[in-house]
Enzyme design. Structure first.
Site, PDB file in Angstrom:
ATOM      1  N   ASN A 137      -0.206  -2.458 -17.217  1.00 37.08           N
ATOM      2  CA  ASN A 137       0.237  -1.590 -16.122  1.00 37.08           C
ATOM      3  C   ASN A 137       1.478  -0.834 -16.593  1.00 37.08           C
ATOM      4  OD1 ASN A 137       1.815  -0.762 -13.878  1.00 37.08           O
ATOM      5  ND2 ASN A 137       0.549  -2.012 -12.542  1.00 37.08           N
ATOM      6  N   ASP A 195       3.100   1.594 -14.859  1.00 33.02           N
ATOM      7  CA  ASP A 195       3.884   2.197 -13.769  1.00 33.02           C
ATOM      8  C   ASP A 195       5.384   2.170 -14.063  1.00 33.02           C
ATOM      9  OD1 ASP A 195       1.522   2.301 -12.377  1.00 33.02           O
ATOM     10  OD2 ASP A 195       2.019   0.661 -11.006  1.00 33.02           O
ATOM     11  N   HIS A 196       5.799   1.073 -14.720  1.00 33.76           N
ATOM     12  CA  HIS A 196       7.235   0.836 -14.887  1.00 33.76           C
ATOM     13  C   HIS A 196       7.867   1.818 -15.878  1.00 33.76           C
ATOM     14  CE1 HIS A 196       6.078  -2.589 -12.581  1.00 33.76           C
ATOM     15  NE2 HIS A 196       5.175  -2.871 -13.499  1.00 33.76           N
ATOM     16  N   ARG A 217      15.732   8.798 -12.917  1.00 33.29           N
ATOM     17  CA  ARG A 217      16.718   9.832 -13.246  1.00 33.29           C
ATOM     18  C   ARG A 217      16.148  11.236 -13.107  1.00 33.29           C
ATOM     19  NH1 ARG A 217      21.088   8.895 -17.310  1.00 33.29           N
ATOM     20  NH2 ARG A 217      20.469  10.950 -18.001  1.00 33.29           N
ATOM     21  N   HIS A 226      -0.804   2.679 -10.731  1.00 31.34           N
ATOM     22  CA  HIS A 226      -0.846   2.619  -9.266  1.00 31.34           C
ATOM     23  C   HIS A 226      -0.218   3.898  -8.732  1.00 31.34           C
ATOM     24  CE1 HIS A 226       0.396   0.109  -5.448  1.00 31.34           C
ATOM     25  NE2 HIS A 226      -0.312   1.182  -5.162  1.00 31.34           N
ATOM     26  N   ARG A 260       1.115   5.388  -5.823  1.00 28.09           N
ATOM     27  CA  ARG A 260       1.518   4.963  -4.476  1.00 28.09           C
ATOM     28  C   ARG A 260       1.622   6.162  -3.559  1.00 28.09           C
ATOM     29  NH1 ARG A 260       3.972  -0.502  -4.247  1.00 28.09           N
ATOM     30  NH2 ARG A 260       4.449   0.121  -2.124  1.00 28.09           N
ATOM     31  N   ARG A 267       6.536   6.733  -5.858  1.00 27.75           N
ATOM     32  CA  ARG A 267       7.818   6.273  -6.407  1.00 27.75           C
ATOM     33  C   ARG A 267       7.815   6.157  -7.924  1.00 27.75           C
ATOM     34  NH1 ARG A 267       8.077   0.156  -4.186  1.00 27.75           N
ATOM     35  NH2 ARG A 267       7.731   1.266  -2.242  1.00 27.75           N
ATOM     36  N   HIS A 268       6.628   5.997  -8.518  1.00 22.15           N
ATOM     37  CA  HIS A 268       6.622   5.969  -9.994  1.00 22.15           C
ATOM     38  C   HIS A 268       5.562   6.928 -10.556  1.00 22.15           C
ATOM     39  CE1 HIS A 268       3.810   2.813  -8.900  1.00 22.15           C
ATOM     40  NE2 HIS A 268       4.713   1.875  -8.748  1.00 22.15           N
ATOM     41  N   GLU A 306      -5.109   1.742  -9.391  1.00 24.29           N
ATOM     42  CA  GLU A 306      -4.747   0.961  -8.195  1.00 24.29           C
ATOM     43  C   GLU A 306      -4.338   1.917  -7.094  1.00 24.29           C
ATOM     44  OE1 GLU A 306      -1.493  -1.694  -8.679  1.00 24.29           O
ATOM     45  OE2 GLU A 306      -2.442  -2.715 -10.337  1.00 24.29           O
ATOM     46  N   THR A 345       7.627  -4.014  -4.510  1.00 20.11           N
ATOM     47  CA  THR A 345       6.400  -4.011  -5.294  1.00 20.11           C
ATOM     48  C   THR A 345       5.320  -4.593  -4.385  1.00 20.11           C
ATOM     49  OG1 THR A 345       5.325  -4.815  -7.311  1.00 20.11           O
ATOM     50  CG2 THR A 345       6.944  -6.274  -6.327  1.00 20.11           C
ATOM     51  N   THR A 346       4.068  -4.564  -4.838  1.00 20.03           N
ATOM     52  CA  THR A 346       3.000  -5.106  -4.001  1.00 20.03           C
ATOM     53  C   THR A 346       3.316  -6.581  -3.744  1.00 20.03           C
ATOM     54  OG1 THR A 346       1.592  -3.686  -5.327  1.00 20.03           O
ATOM     55  CG2 THR A 346       0.487  -5.142  -3.777  1.00 20.03           C
ATOM     56  N   GLU A 400      -9.125  -9.148  -7.805  1.00 22.79           N
ATOM     57  CA  GLU A 400      -7.940  -9.473  -8.600  1.00 22.79           C
ATOM     58  C   GLU A 400      -7.109 -10.431  -7.754  1.00 22.79           C
ATOM     59  OE1 GLU A 400      -5.984  -6.368 -10.881  1.00 22.79           O
ATOM     60  OE2 GLU A 400      -4.038  -7.263 -10.374  1.00 22.79           O
ATOM     61  N   HIS A 437      -0.056  -9.718 -11.296  1.00 24.31           N
ATOM     62  CA  HIS A 437       1.243  -9.674 -10.633  1.00 24.31           C
ATOM     63  C   HIS A 437       2.206 -10.738 -11.125  1.00 24.31           C
ATOM     64  CE1 HIS A 437       4.258  -8.368  -7.850  1.00 24.31           C
ATOM     65  NE2 HIS A 437       3.506  -7.302  -7.696  1.00 24.31           N
ATOM     66  N   GLY A 438       3.319 -10.241 -11.625  1.00 24.20           N
ATOM     67  CA  GLY A 438       4.450 -11.096 -11.969  1.00 24.20           C
ATOM     68  C   GLY A 438       4.294 -11.908 -13.242  1.00 24.20           C
ATOM     69  N   GLY A 464       2.356  -5.829 -16.231  1.00 21.49           N
ATOM     70  CA  GLY A 464       3.155  -4.629 -16.427  1.00 21.49           C
ATOM     71  C   GLY A 464       4.626  -4.887 -16.619  1.00 21.49           C
TER      72      GLY A 464
END
Ligand code: PXP
Length: 251
Positions: free
Chosen positions: A9, A11-12, A20, A45, A47, A51-52, A75, A105-106, A158, A199-200, A221
Site C-alpha cells: 500500500n 498511500d503513505h 507539504r 486507497h 479516499r 487526504r493522500h 481500496e 486511518t481505516t 480482507e 492493516h497495521g 503499507g
C-alpha cells in the site's frame, strides 16, 4: 505449493507529498520500485476526502501495474462517485472499506450487519462485478461478518488485522486474534473465498501469520514506508518478499 502474495500500500508516499503540497515523492516511482523488489500487487486507497492519493495518481499507478503485469488493488468506500471511478480505471481488484472523515486511518471492518449498509455494499458489489472487477470486503473476522460477506458472493475478504498487530507490538497476548483468524480461514476455505489480511502489519507480526499459513494475501503499507526512511523502500520490500518466500502455503 504457492507463495502468499504481498500487496504494498503506497498511500503513505502520497501522504508525505500532500503534507507539504509538493510534487514529490513520486507515487509512480514508489510503485515501480516495490514491484521491482518482489511486491505482487499495488494497493491504493482513494479516499473521499483525498487526504493522500489524488484522482490523477490513480491512472498513473494503473499504468505502472499494467507495465509490470501485476494487479492494482483499489481500496474505496461504497460511494457512487468511487464506484464510477473504479469502473473507469478497471483495476483487477476493488477492496471495499468503511470510511469516516474524522478517522486517522481505516479503523475497522465494514459493518455488514446493518441492513442499510448491507444493501449499499450489495449494490456496489453488483456494479463492480458486472464489469468483471474482483471484489474483496474489508471485514472483522467474526462469524456474522463472514456469513454476510459470503451472501454477497465476493471473491475474497480482507480480514482486519489492526487489533492483532497492535497487541503484537505491545507485547500483549494475541492468541485470541489468531484463533479468530483460524476460524475465518476455515470458513472461507470451505466456500473458496480468498482470505486476505491487512492493516497495521509489520515484518514480525506478518511472520507469525505466514508461519501459521493463515492468509493468501497481505496488504501492508505504513510499516514499509516507515522503515524505508532508514533502509529505502526497495530493500525493505525485498526483505519482506524474501520472508514470504520462506513460508509457502500448502496447497
Ligand atoms: N488494507 C486496508 C483495507 C487498509 O485500509 C489499509 C490502510 O490503508 C491497509 C490494508 C494497509 O494498512 P497499513 O498501512 O497499516 O499497513
Amino acid at each position: 505449493m504457492s507463495i502468499p502474495r504481498l500487496g504494498v500500500n503506497i498511500d503513505h508516499v502520497a501522504t508525505l507529498r500532500q503534507q507539504r503540497g509538493e510534487i514529490y515523492p513520486s507515487i509512480e516511482k514508489a510503485a515501480s520500485i516495490v514491484l521491482e523488489n518482489g511486491a505482487d500487487q499495488i494497493t491504493i486507497h482513494l479516499r473521499e476526502d483525498r487526504r493522500h492519493i489524488q484522482d490523477a495518481d490513480v491512472p498513473l499507478v494503473k499504468k505502472i501495474t499494467d507495465q509490470f503485469k501485476k494487479p492494482l488493488n483499489f481500496e474505496m468506500g461504497c460511494h457512487p462517485e468511487m464506484i464510477e471511478k473504479a469502473l473507469e480505471i478497471n483495476p483487477a481488484w476493488v477492496c471495499l472499506v468503511p470510511e469516516k472523515r474524522e478517522e486517522r486511518t481505516t479503523e475497522g471492518g465494514l459493518d455488514l450487519k446493518s441492513p442499510e449498509n448491507f444493501a449499499r455494499v450489495k449494490e456496489a458489489v453488483g456494479r463492480l462485478r458486472s464489469d468483471e472487477i474482483m471484489v474483496s470486503l474489508f471485514i472483522e473476522s467474526d462469524k456474522e461478518s463472514l456469513e454476510r460477506a459470503n451472501d454477497l458472493g465476493v471473491e475474497a475478504v480482507e480480514i482486519h488485522t489492526g487489533d492483532y498487530a497492535k497487541d503484537f507490538l505491545l507485547g500483549n497476548d494475541y492468541s485470541k486474534h489468531l484463533e479468530s483468524f483460524y476460524l475465518a480461514k476455515e470458513y472461507l476455505d470451505k466456500y473458496e473465498i480468498g482470505c486476505h489480511a491487512g492493516h497495521g502489519l509489520t515484518d514480525l507480526s506478518t511472520e507469525v501469520l505466514l508461519k501459521n499459513k493463515l492468509f493468501v494475501e497481505y496488504n501492508i503499507g505504513h510499516w514499509i514506508i516507515a522503515e524505508a526512511v532508514f533502509d529505502g523502500v526497495g530493500p525493505v520490500t525485498k526483505n519482506l518478499a524474501n520472508l514470504f518466500e520462506l513460508h509457502p502455503l500448502e496447497l
